[in-house]
Scaffold this motif. Structure first.
Motif, PDB file in Angstrom:
ATOM      1  N   THR A  82       0.822  -1.214   0.000  1.00  0.00           N
ATOM      2  CA  THR A  82       0.000   0.000   0.000  1.00  0.00           C
ATOM      3  C   THR A  82       0.853   1.260   0.000  1.00  0.00           C
ATOM      4  N   ALA A 108       0.959   2.920   2.483  1.00  0.00           N
ATOM      5  CA  ALA A 108       0.107   3.766   3.324  1.00  0.00           C
ATOM      6  C   ALA A 108       0.964   4.565   4.310  1.00  0.00           C
ATOM      7  N   PRO A 124      -2.459   6.520  -2.749  1.00  0.00           N
ATOM      8  CA  PRO A 124      -3.847   6.071  -2.616  1.00  0.00           C
ATOM      9  C   PRO A 124      -4.354   5.421  -3.892  1.00  0.00           C
ATOM     10  N   LEU A 166     -10.166   6.265  -3.693  1.00  0.00           N
ATOM     11  CA  LEU A 166     -10.171   6.970  -2.409  1.00  0.00           C
ATOM     12  C   LEU A 166     -10.728   8.380  -2.518  1.00  0.00           C
ATOM     13  N   PHE A 181      -6.657   9.356   3.277  1.00  0.00           N
ATOM     14  CA  PHE A 181      -5.364   8.755   2.954  1.00  0.00           C
ATOM     15  C   PHE A 181      -5.476   7.234   2.956  1.00  0.00           C
ATOM     16  N   ASN A 182      -4.450   6.613   2.416  1.00  0.00           N
ATOM     17  CA  ASN A 182      -4.406   5.167   2.252  1.00  0.00           C
ATOM     18  C   ASN A 182      -4.157   4.474   3.595  1.00  0.00           C
TER      19      ASN A 182
END
Length: 278
Positions: free
Chosen positions: A208, A210, A214, A218, A225-226
């Protein structure tokens, strides 16, 4: 089960909500996550965070390194600090490699010579302790390949790969897997999607990055956010782009990650609730 090979759980975006983020990931069967450090000063915190949440995410692991985007906050002495943390972590089964390291020739105001110093010094540590590496590769594929060929590095992952097909083949020849995530969910990401379709399936891992990178949906859904809980949906879209079934894709990318990071494979093999390693 799903495996996120690159997730910055210590990012400020997750502050105050990390318990919920971890719970959502577990509910989505994301049972293994790799957390890469980005600064020498963060090594202890990254290690502590990994152990704090290892009951909820049994395959949660970490790597230690200095990210090229943080070299302006780093000093040469941080290499010695990093090595100390690496040595202390060799007995920790949740420590799986050196990272996130690399070169970034896209972001301005990053001294290329300073980047190369930190990158090469960390590659030397990876070689010294026979550890794989998690690499940041942005507009720097050829320079990174050149540094890798000078050493005997035991593979790893080229995170968020977006080079040419020929460059991808060279990383694979050196024992690396290539990370794909949210960027490949955009229809306009033609080169990334071509790589995802045409590279050998045994060279691909899922990630991801993260809270960054993203996936396409999203913004449409108003999510700021991711996070790792989105990995299954991302991976399903990657499987669709690839043209393989979801179960086949999930099994392949998990096994690929275990091959890239043998210490991760050993950890997962010792946890009865996980069946990621082959």
């Amino acid at each position: 089960m799903w495996i996120d090979t690159h997730c910055h759980l210590d990012a400020p975006e997750f502050a105050g909500m990390l318990d919920a983020v971890i719970q959502r990931a577990a509910q989505q069967q994301v049972s293994a996550i790799l957390l890469p450090a980005v600064k020498a000063a963060d090594c202890s915190a990254v290690k502590a965070l990994t152990h704090q949440y290892s009951q909820t995410i049994p395959g949660l692991v970490y790597t230690l390194g200095i990210h090229p985007l943080y070299i302006n906050q780093s000093e040469e002495g941080d290499i010695e600090i990093l090595e100390k943390h690496i040595v202390e972590s060799l007995s920790d089964p949740r420590f799986v490699g050196v990272g996130e390291i690399g070169l970034d020739y896209f972001v301005e105001n990053l001294d290329p010579h300073k980047q190369e110093f930190f990158f090469n010094a960390q590659l030397d540590l990876a070689q010294k302790y026979q550890l794989p590496v998690i690499m940041h590769v942005r507009r720097s594929q050829d320079a990174i390949l050149k540094s890798l060929r000078r050493r005997n590095i035991s593979g790893g992952i080229a995170h968020a790969f977006n080079g040419s097909f020929q460059q991808a083949e060279q990383f694979i020849e050196l024992g690396f897997k290539l990370g794909f995530g949210g960027a490949a969910t955009y229809e306009r990401a033609l080169q990334i999607r071509r790589l995802l379709k045409e590279l050998p399936l045994d060279s691909i891992v899922t990630e991801t990055d993260a809270p960054d990178i993203p996936p396409a949906w999203l913004r449409e859904e108003g999510i700021p956010f991711n996070e790792p809980a989105f990995l299954p949906r991302i991976a399903k879209e990657l499987a669709l782009v690839r043209g393989v079934g979801e179960a086949e894709f999930a099994s392949a990318v998990c096994n690929n990650a275990m091959q890239a990071l043998p210490r991760w494979s050993a950890l997962c093999a010792d946890i009865p609730s996980l069946n990621l390693a082959s």
